[in-house]
Structure formats: C-alpha cells, structure tokens
Scaffold this active site. Structure first.
Site, PDB file in Angstrom:
ATOM      1  N   HIS A   1      20.494 -22.303   6.598  1.00  0.00           N
ATOM      2  CA  HIS A   1      21.494 -23.246   7.114  1.00  0.00           C
ATOM      3  C   HIS A   1      21.437 -24.567   6.329  1.00  0.00           C
ATOM      4  O   HIS A   1      22.466 -25.138   5.968  1.00  0.00           O
ATOM      5  CB  HIS A   1      21.221 -23.580   8.583  1.00  0.00           C
ATOM      6  CG  HIS A   1      21.219 -22.415   9.520  1.00  0.00           C
ATOM      7  ND1 HIS A   1      20.063 -21.906  10.057  1.00  0.00           N
ATOM      8  CD2 HIS A   1      22.230 -21.669  10.029  1.00  0.00           C
ATOM      9  CE1 HIS A   1      20.356 -20.897  10.876  1.00  0.00           C
ATOM     10  NE2 HIS A   1      21.662 -20.717  10.867  1.00  0.00           N
TER      11      HIS A   1
ATOM     12  N   GLN B   1      30.946 -13.475  20.534  1.00  0.00           N
ATOM     13  CA  GLN B   1      30.503 -12.596  19.447  1.00  0.00           C
ATOM     14  C   GLN B   1      29.275 -11.764  19.838  1.00  0.00           C
ATOM     15  O   GLN B   1      28.728 -11.053  19.002  1.00  0.00           O
ATOM     16  CB  GLN B   1      30.277 -13.382  18.161  1.00  0.00           C
ATOM     17  CG  GLN B   1      29.084 -14.307  18.155  1.00  0.00           C
ATOM     18  CD  GLN B   1      29.124 -15.246  16.964  1.00  0.00           C
ATOM     19  OE1 GLN B   1      29.996 -16.102  16.848  1.00  0.00           O
ATOM     20  NE2 GLN B   1      28.183 -15.078  16.043  1.00  0.00           N
TER      21      GLN B   1
ATOM     22  N   MET C   1      24.841 -21.488  14.754  1.00  0.00           N
ATOM     23  CA  MET C   1      24.445 -21.248  16.138  1.00  0.00           C
ATOM     24  C   MET C   1      23.071 -21.863  16.404  1.00  0.00           C
ATOM     25  O   MET C   1      22.398 -21.509  17.377  1.00  0.00           O
ATOM     26  CB  MET C   1      24.423 -19.749  16.445  1.00  0.00           C
ATOM     27  CG  MET C   1      25.804 -19.111  16.280  1.00  0.00           C
ATOM     28  SD  MET C   1      26.070 -17.676  17.322  1.00  0.00           S
ATOM     29  CE  MET C   1      24.770 -16.592  16.766  1.00  0.00           C
TER      30      MET C   1
ATOM     31  N   SER D   1      16.490 -15.668   8.812  1.00  0.00           N
ATOM     32  CA  SER D   1      17.417 -15.458   9.923  1.00  0.00           C
ATOM     33  C   SER D   1      16.800 -16.049  11.181  1.00  0.00           C
ATOM     34  O   SER D   1      15.581 -15.952  11.381  1.00  0.00           O
ATOM     35  CB  SER D   1      17.658 -13.957  10.129  1.00  0.00           C
ATOM     36  OG  SER D   1      18.233 -13.730  11.408  1.00  0.00           O
ATOM     37  N   SER D   2      17.631 -16.638  12.026  1.00  0.00           N
ATOM     38  CA  SER D   2      17.124 -17.177  13.295  1.00  0.00           C
ATOM     39  C   SER D   2      16.471 -16.071  14.106  1.00  0.00           C
ATOM     40  O   SER D   2      15.567 -16.316  14.894  1.00  0.00           O
ATOM     41  CB  SER D   2      18.266 -17.798  14.090  1.00  0.00           C
ATOM     42  OG  SER D   2      18.951 -18.742  13.303  1.00  0.00           O
TER      43      SER D   2
ATOM     44  N   ALA E   1      18.984 -23.045  15.850  1.00  0.00           N
ATOM     45  CA  ALA E   1      17.722 -22.423  15.413  1.00  0.00           C
ATOM     46  C   ALA E   1      17.705 -22.424  13.882  1.00  0.00           C
ATOM     47  O   ALA E   1      17.563 -21.395  13.232  1.00  0.00           O
ATOM     48  CB  ALA E   1      17.551 -21.019  15.986  1.00  0.00           C
TER      49      ALA E   1
HETATM   50  P1  AMP Z   1      24.260 -18.538  12.184  1.00  0.00           P
HETATM   51  O1  AMP Z   1      23.599 -19.744  12.782  1.00  0.00           O
HETATM   52  O2  AMP Z   1      23.379 -17.335  12.136  1.00  0.00           O
HETATM   53  O3  AMP Z   1      25.613 -18.279  12.782  1.00  0.00           O
HETATM   54  O4  AMP Z   1      24.514 -18.900  10.676  1.00  0.00           O
HETATM   55  C1  AMP Z   1      25.243 -20.048  10.296  1.00  0.00           C
HETATM   56  C2  AMP Z   1      25.524 -19.991   8.818  1.00  0.00           C
HETATM   57  O5  AMP Z   1      24.294 -19.952   8.099  1.00  0.00           O
HETATM   58  C3  AMP Z   1      26.311 -18.739   8.423  1.00  0.00           C
HETATM   59  O6  AMP Z   1      27.284 -19.104   7.455  1.00  0.00           O
HETATM   60  C4  AMP Z   1      25.242 -17.857   7.845  1.00  0.00           C
HETATM   61  O7  AMP Z   1      25.735 -16.938   6.892  1.00  0.00           O
HETATM   62  C5  AMP Z   1      24.335 -18.881   7.183  1.00  0.00           C
HETATM   63  N1  AMP Z   1      23.010 -18.307   6.951  1.00  0.00           N
HETATM   64  C6  AMP Z   1      22.212 -17.677   7.858  1.00  0.00           C
HETATM   65  N2  AMP Z   1      21.083 -17.222   7.258  1.00  0.00           N
HETATM   66  C7  AMP Z   1      21.182 -17.560   5.945  1.00  0.00           C
HETATM   67  C8  AMP Z   1      20.337 -17.366   4.809  1.00  0.00           C
HETATM   68  N3  AMP Z   1      19.170 -16.737   4.880  1.00  0.00           N
HETATM   69  N4  AMP Z   1      20.760 -17.848   3.609  1.00  0.00           N
HETATM   70  C9  AMP Z   1      21.948 -18.493   3.508  1.00  0.00           C
HETATM   71  N5  AMP Z   1      22.783 -18.717   4.547  1.00  0.00           N
HETATM   72  C10 AMP Z   1      22.413 -18.251   5.748  1.00  0.00           C
END
Ligand code: AMP
Length: 280
Positions: free
Chosen positions: A37, A61, A30, A185-186, A32
C-alpha cells in the site's frame, strides 16, 4: 495529514486544492497497511501535488462466508504509516456514508469480472467496482493507484473507467514482496508460522512455470507441474493457475508461443486464500 470522515469536509478540501490548480492522487485501501500500500502512496506523492488514501473495509466485496468480521483493522498504525510517506489526507467513511439507507445501485463489469477470481468469488468484482466508483465520485482524483498484486482488479478498474468515461488516470504499481518472495497482503497475518514458511512456494511455482513457458513448454504442461508442486508443498487447494492475455484476461492460445502472457493464481494455504501473478 488530515483525517476526514465526512463527505462535505472531503469535498471542501479537494475543491480548494483544485481551485488552486493542484493535481490529486488517490490510493483506495481496506487498511491493515503494508509496504505494498505504502509503495502506491509513494508513487502518488511523487506524481501528484496532493495525495489521498481511503481506508474502508467494503462489505459488498465479501460473501457471507468470507472474512469481513475478522479482516484486520489497525487504524492508528495505518495513520502513522501514511503520514510517514507523505500522504496529505486519509478519508475514512463509515457504512452509512458508503451505503446510505435505501441504497441499491451497483456497478458491474460482468464479463471480465466473471473470469479467474470471479469463478470462485462471484460477488467480488461487483463489490469492488461499486465501492471504487463511489470513492472516485467522493474524492474526484486525477490519478488513482492500484497494485498489480491484484492484477485482475487493475484491468477491471481500467475497463470501468473507460466504459463510464471517468476522467481518472489509472496507474498500476508493481507487487511488493517479502524477501522470500511472498506477495505482501493484509491477509498474510492469518498464516500460522508453518504456513508462512510454505507460502512463498506459490510465487516460486509461478516463476518456474513462467521460465518453462519462455523455454517453449506449453502453458497446460507448465501449469500442471506448478499445481502438483504446490499440492506436494502443502497447499490445501489450488483454485486456479491460468496463463492469460494481460489486457483481456482471456486464456492464451496454447499454439502460439510468442504472445504477451501473465500467469495468475489463487490457492488455499490452510484457511488463508493467497493470490499472486507474474508476467511470463
Ligand atoms: P487492499 O487494502 O487489499 O484493498 O489493497 C489496496 C491496494 O493495495 C490495492 O490496489 C492492492 O492491489 C494494493 N496492494 C495490496 N498488496 C499489494 C502488494 N503486495 N504490492 C503492491 N500493491 C499491493
């Protein structure tokens, strides 16, 4: 690195790769982007001939009261970061492509999706399963990469891929953390400087509970102590900390000390909801 917004163009490029016998890895995001990522993209680049990322903030979501509008967006910086780790193509669909006029189809993983996160965000995994299915059909990857940071999500995607016979290998990447232990985390950008100082106690409390459980403390007792510790540290509310079977996400029976187990948690630090998990 190519930036693609139209489905026809994406399909033409991926078809050409496949005609040439190249394998395709995929990292849905998503945006950021942070090191979590990028670590998934590096894994894809190391295992596949071509690697695709998607950036799409998926409305289905988010519940109406959640942070869809304020979710951080930084497309330019994301493009630079993806290019620097060897991504070949970034797919940036818009809402009209992802949810076309008259759309109504949904994918759900009702049982696994109602546990843990699902108790507090009942809309969440239906939205994730639906958008990931769409993205898989659009990109048609051989392998797709998900972070263990969102542990339940990985297990739900695995379930979905098996149940729907999707010809995609799901690869999980380990959680990337800041030096003080906070899972990247974003949404960490929402934390005030004071909250950011306290936030690493989530990982620390899980870690201590895991060690206590390994030393024979029953899950219920180790978890109660972790909840108390977090509340004392300044967490507004601990939504859950559960000791679960890593594959099924069912609670582990407390009379069996020797079973595979993962601790999974969600807690509010001020207005920011943090999630984390670790193996026991
Ligand atoms: P998101 O942009 O939050 O939807 O995350 C995209 C992908 O990145 C998902 O598969 C998340 O599980 C992964 N992700 C997010 N934060 C982390 C992190 N700290 N370590 C590893 N993978 C991550």
């Amino acid at each position: 690195m190519q930036i693609v917004r139209a489905l026809e163009e994406l399909r033409a490029i991926v078809s050409e790769w496949k005609r040439n016998g190249l394998s395709v890895g995929f990292v849905p995001t998503m945006g950021a982007l942070h090191e979590g990522h990028l670590s998934l993209m590096r894994l894809s680049v190391s295992q596949c001939d071509r690697s695709v990322a998607s950036i799409y903030v998926n409305p289905t979501q988010f519940a109406p009261h959640e942070d869809l509008d304020s979710y951080p967006r930084q497309e330019q910086a994301d493009m630079h970061a993806l290019e620097s780790v060897g991504c070949d193509l970034v797919f940036c669909p818009d809402a009209a492509l992802m949810y076309p006029e008259g759309e109504e189809t949904r994918v759900s993983v009702p049982d696994m999706g109602s546990k843990l996160e699902g108790q507090f965000r009942p809309h969440f995994f239906g939205g994730v399963a639906t958008v990931v299915t769409k993205l898989f059909n659009q990109v048609r990857p051989d392998k797709a990469y998900f972070g263990e940071k969102d542990y339940q999500q990985v297990q739900i995607i695995r379930r979905m891929v098996t149940d729907l016979s999707m010809p995609i290998d799901i690869v999980a990447g380990e959680t990337k953390r800041a030096a003080d232990g906070l899972a990247l985390s974003s949404r960490n950008t929402y934390l005030t400087p004071e909250e950011r100082q306290i936030a690493p106690s989530l990982k620390a409390a899980l870690h201590r509970a895991a060690i206590r459980m390994r030393n024979g403390t029953l899950p219920g007792e180790a978890i109660s102590e972790a909840v108390e510790t977090l509340e004392r540290a300044g967490f507004a509310k601990v939504e859950y900390i559960e000791a679960v079977n890593p594959a099924t996400l069912d609670p582990v029976p407390s009379q069996l000390p020797d079973h595979p187990c993962r601790l999974i948690a969600a807690a509010w630090m001020g207005k920011t909801r943090l999630i984390d998990n670790i193996p026991v």
